[in-house]
Design a protein around this motif. Structure first.
Motif, PDB file in Angstrom:
ATOM      1  N   GLU A 128      33.794  19.168  34.383  1.00 19.57           N
ATOM      2  CA  GLU A 128      33.717  18.168  33.066  1.00 19.57           C
ATOM      3  C   GLU A 128      32.479  17.159  33.334  1.00 19.57           C
ATOM      4  O   GLU A 128      31.621  17.121  32.432  1.00 19.57           O
ATOM      5  CB  GLU A 128      34.943  17.054  33.057  1.00 19.57           C
ATOM      6  CG  GLU A 128      36.304  17.681  32.832  1.00 19.57           C
ATOM      7  CD  GLU A 128      37.432  17.097  32.615  1.00 19.57           C
ATOM      8  OE1 GLU A 128      37.265  15.757  32.318  1.00 19.57           O
ATOM      9  OE2 GLU A 128      38.443  17.447  32.756  1.00 19.57           O
ATOM     10  N   ILE A 129      32.128  16.883  34.361  1.00 19.97           N
ATOM     11  CA  ILE A 129      30.991  15.823  34.686  1.00 19.97           C
ATOM     12  C   ILE A 129      29.796  16.959  34.615  1.00 19.97           C
ATOM     13  O   ILE A 129      28.544  16.442  33.911  1.00 19.97           O
ATOM     14  CB  ILE A 129      30.923  15.454  36.182  1.00 19.97           C
ATOM     15  CG1 ILE A 129      32.090  14.203  36.306  1.00 19.97           C
ATOM     16  CG2 ILE A 129      29.647  15.120  36.554  1.00 19.97           C
ATOM     17  CD1 ILE A 129      32.255  14.112  37.936  1.00 19.97           C
ATOM     18  N   MET A 130      29.761  18.188  34.925  1.00 22.95           N
ATOM     19  CA  MET A 130      28.601  18.805  34.765  1.00 22.95           C
ATOM     20  C   MET A 130      28.397  19.278  33.334  1.00 22.95           C
ATOM     21  O   MET A 130      27.173  19.595  32.912  1.00 22.95           O
ATOM     22  CB  MET A 130      28.678  20.414  35.578  1.00 22.95           C
ATOM     23  CG  MET A 130      27.664  21.478  35.540  1.00 22.95           C
ATOM     24  SD  MET A 130      27.962  22.621  36.725  1.00 22.95           S
ATOM     25  CE  MET A 130      29.701  23.096  36.131  1.00 22.95           C
ATOM     26  N   ARG A 131      29.603  19.577  32.795  1.00 22.98           N
ATOM     27  CA  ARG A 131      29.300  19.842  31.025  1.00 22.98           C
ATOM     28  C   ARG A 131      28.822  18.523  30.452  1.00 22.98           C
ATOM     29  O   ARG A 131      28.041  18.638  29.561  1.00 22.98           O
ATOM     30  CB  ARG A 131      30.719  20.237  30.576  1.00 22.98           C
ATOM     31  CG  ARG A 131      31.050  21.715  31.099  1.00 22.98           C
ATOM     32  CD  ARG A 131      32.476  21.930  30.996  1.00 22.98           C
ATOM     33  NE  ARG A 131      32.892  23.269  31.682  1.00 22.98           N
ATOM     34  CZ  ARG A 131      34.076  23.639  31.738  1.00 22.98           C
ATOM     35  NH1 ARG A 131      35.011  22.810  31.645  1.00 22.98           N
ATOM     36  NH2 ARG A 131      34.327  24.876  32.332  1.00 22.98           N
ATOM     37  N   LEU A 132      29.411  17.537  30.874  1.00 24.06           N
ATOM     38  CA  LEU A 132      28.915  16.230  30.056  1.00 24.06           C
ATOM     39  C   LEU A 132      27.400  15.783  30.237  1.00 24.06           C
ATOM     40  O   LEU A 132      26.846  15.608  29.458  1.00 24.06           O
ATOM     41  CB  LEU A 132      29.904  15.026  30.644  1.00 24.06           C
ATOM     42  CG  LEU A 132      29.551  13.362  30.181  1.00 24.06           C
ATOM     43  CD1 LEU A 132      29.821  13.513  28.609  1.00 24.06           C
ATOM     44  CD2 LEU A 132      30.334  12.388  30.562  1.00 24.06           C
ATOM     45  N   SER A 133      26.899  16.104  31.697  1.00 27.43           N
ATOM     46  CA  SER A 133      25.764  15.794  31.720  1.00 27.43           C
ATOM     47  C   SER A 133      24.849  16.782  31.071  1.00 27.43           C
ATOM     48  O   SER A 133      23.644  16.465  30.617  1.00 27.43           O
ATOM     49  CB  SER A 133      25.267  15.998  33.413  1.00 27.43           C
ATOM     50  OG  SER A 133      24.104  15.990  33.512  1.00 27.43           O
ATOM     51  N   ARG A 134      25.272  18.053  31.105  1.00 30.35           N
ATOM     52  CA  ARG A 134      24.521  19.016  29.995  1.00 30.35           C
ATOM     53  C   ARG A 134      24.243  18.822  28.757  1.00 30.35           C
ATOM     54  O   ARG A 134      23.173  18.842  28.035  1.00 30.35           O
ATOM     55  CB  ARG A 134      25.150  20.414  30.391  1.00 30.35           C
ATOM     56  CG  ARG A 134      24.237  21.652  29.620  1.00 30.35           C
ATOM     57  CD  ARG A 134      24.644  23.018  29.925  1.00 30.35           C
ATOM     58  NE  ARG A 134      26.143  23.159  29.534  1.00 30.35           N
ATOM     59  CZ  ARG A 134      27.115  23.432  30.233  1.00 30.35           C
ATOM     60  NH1 ARG A 134      27.039  23.132  31.613  1.00 30.35           N
ATOM     61  NH2 ARG A 134      28.337  23.575  29.823  1.00 30.35           N
ATOM     62  N   ASN A 135      25.367  18.324  28.292  1.00 32.00           N
ATOM     63  CA  ASN A 135      25.411  17.708  26.739  1.00 32.00           C
ATOM     64  C   ASN A 135      24.340  16.517  26.561  1.00 32.00           C
ATOM     65  O   ASN A 135      23.469  16.452  25.317  1.00 32.00           O
ATOM     66  CB  ASN A 135      26.801  17.602  26.317  1.00 32.00           C
ATOM     67  CG  ASN A 135      27.620  18.795  26.138  1.00 32.00           C
ATOM     68  OD1 ASN A 135      27.120  20.050  26.164  1.00 32.00           O
ATOM     69  ND2 ASN A 135      28.979  18.757  26.259  1.00 32.00           N
ATOM     70  N   GLU A 136      24.575  15.726  27.509  1.00 28.86           N
ATOM     71  CA  GLU A 136      23.635  14.447  27.109  1.00 28.86           C
ATOM     72  C   GLU A 136      22.296  14.861  27.407  1.00 28.86           C
ATOM     73  O   GLU A 136      21.426  14.144  26.778  1.00 28.86           O
ATOM     74  CB  GLU A 136      24.319  13.517  28.471  1.00 28.86           C
ATOM     75  CG  GLU A 136      25.378  12.832  27.962  1.00 28.86           C
ATOM     76  CD  GLU A 136      25.979  11.836  29.067  1.00 28.86           C
ATOM     77  OE1 GLU A 136      25.059  11.576  30.092  1.00 28.86           O
ATOM     78  OE2 GLU A 136      26.856  11.288  29.112  1.00 28.86           O
ATOM     79  N   ALA A 137      21.955  15.649  28.496  1.00 31.71           N
ATOM     80  CA  ALA A 137      20.562  16.391  28.531  1.00 31.71           C
ATOM     81  C   ALA A 137      20.150  16.743  27.297  1.00 31.71           C
ATOM     82  O   ALA A 137      18.960  16.849  26.813  1.00 31.71           O
ATOM     83  CB  ALA A 137      20.352  17.164  29.703  1.00 31.71           C
TER      84      ALA A 137
END
Length: 318
Positions: A180-189
């Protein structure tokens, strides 16, 4: 109604701070209980992000201070600046004059700087020269410590640790949360933006504090809090094992902190009374940094959490 606003803020914090529900809950408890947090954990566990997210959800300003061995007290509090045009000294406020402060790696700074911060936390003001200056009414410090590196650090003395309302220990998130952290970081980028929340006003924060103080706390539960405190000061009354683990008990600040934190937790849970579960939930974070363990306990690998768990099993619940 302040409570609905705080629920929205809790949901917002849980959306942007993944895998750290204890951190987000205790940030709100500290805000309502009008205290400061000491957070210990490895780097990269969203400690900075958590305080920044809280500042986005509360009307007020935020400042991060990186503590280093060459930091001076004036770098924190501010100093008097000489103005040649008027031939007078004028106070230039330092970064401590913000509503939300992240004191990053507080154990990297020398004792004078730590003392300046802790005085500000305790007194709500700073003194420079002959003058004292009031800090904002809404003032919360979250100090962090990195447990992985001890070289070149200045551990806080036990008497100064007592100024913190709570001490939280953070650990790594689960494998599922890492996804979830990886996906959240990708979306924020991709979007270059964080989720938004309507900020809570200072008036709402002060109203929440007053409402929490009005919650019903039964006299047997007041006695329960005192009994927990006395178990740290007179451990031989409860067990020989506990007596061998403890060198010194906790101060009355711990009593006040347990009550205030338990009230804040009960208020967040939408109850008009404090329960034994509220007290038991906040006791570890309130006592963890205040207990002074004996050499025998340290040699046996006994931690403060072990001692606290033992106390909670020995003190009768009303």
């Amino acid at each position: 109604m302040p409570l609905s606003r705080f629920h929205a803020l809790r949901e917002y914090l849980d959306r942007v701070i993944l895998g750290q529900p204890s951190l987000t809950e205790n940030l709100l408890i500290a805000l309502i209980a009008d205290g400061h947090l000491l957070v210990e954990g490895p780097p990269g566990l969203a400690k900075t992000r958590a305080v920044k997210a809280l500042s986005d959800g509360v009307e007020g300003n935020f400042h991060r201070i990186q503590f280093t061995p060459d930091l001076l007290p004036a770098d924190l509090t501010g100093t008097d600046i000489y103005r040649a045009q008027t031939a007078t000294f004028e106070f230039e406020a330092g970064p401590i004059f913000h509503n939300l402060i992240l004191a990053d790696e507080i154990n990297r700074a020398p004792a004078k700087v730590q003392s300046a911060l802790l005085e500000a936390m305790a007194e709500g003001q700073v003194t420079v020269g002959k003058h004292s200056y009031q800090l904002p009414k809404l003032f919360l410090v979250m100090a962090t410590q990195n447990p992985l590196e001890n070289e070149g650090t200045y551990p806080l003395p036990e008497a100064q640790l007592d100024r913190f309302l709570m001490h939280l220990n953070l650990d790594y998130p689960s494998a599922e949360t890492e996804f979830e952290i990886m996906r959240l970081s990708r979306n924020e980028a991709k979007t270059h933006a964080l989720p938004k929340v309507e900020p809570i006003s200072e008036i709402d924060v002060f109203a929440a504090r007053n409402e929490a103080l009005e919650l019903y706390l039964a006299e047997p539960l007041e006695q329960y809090i005192v009994n927990i405190i006395m178990a740290t000061r007179q451990p031989q009354r409860y067990s020989d094992q506990l007596a061998s683990w403890l060198e010194y008990g906790v101060s009355p600040r711990a009593t006040i902190a347990i009550e205030r934190c338990a009230r804040a937790r009960a208020w967040l849970m939408e109850r008009d009374f404090v329960s034994p579960e509220d007290i038991q939930a906040v006791v570890p974070n309130v006592l963890r940094h205040r207990l002074l363990l004996s050499y025998q306990a340290q040699a046996d690998g006994i931690s403060s959490d072990d001692v606290i768990n033992h106390i909670l099993t020995q003190v009768a619940v009303p």
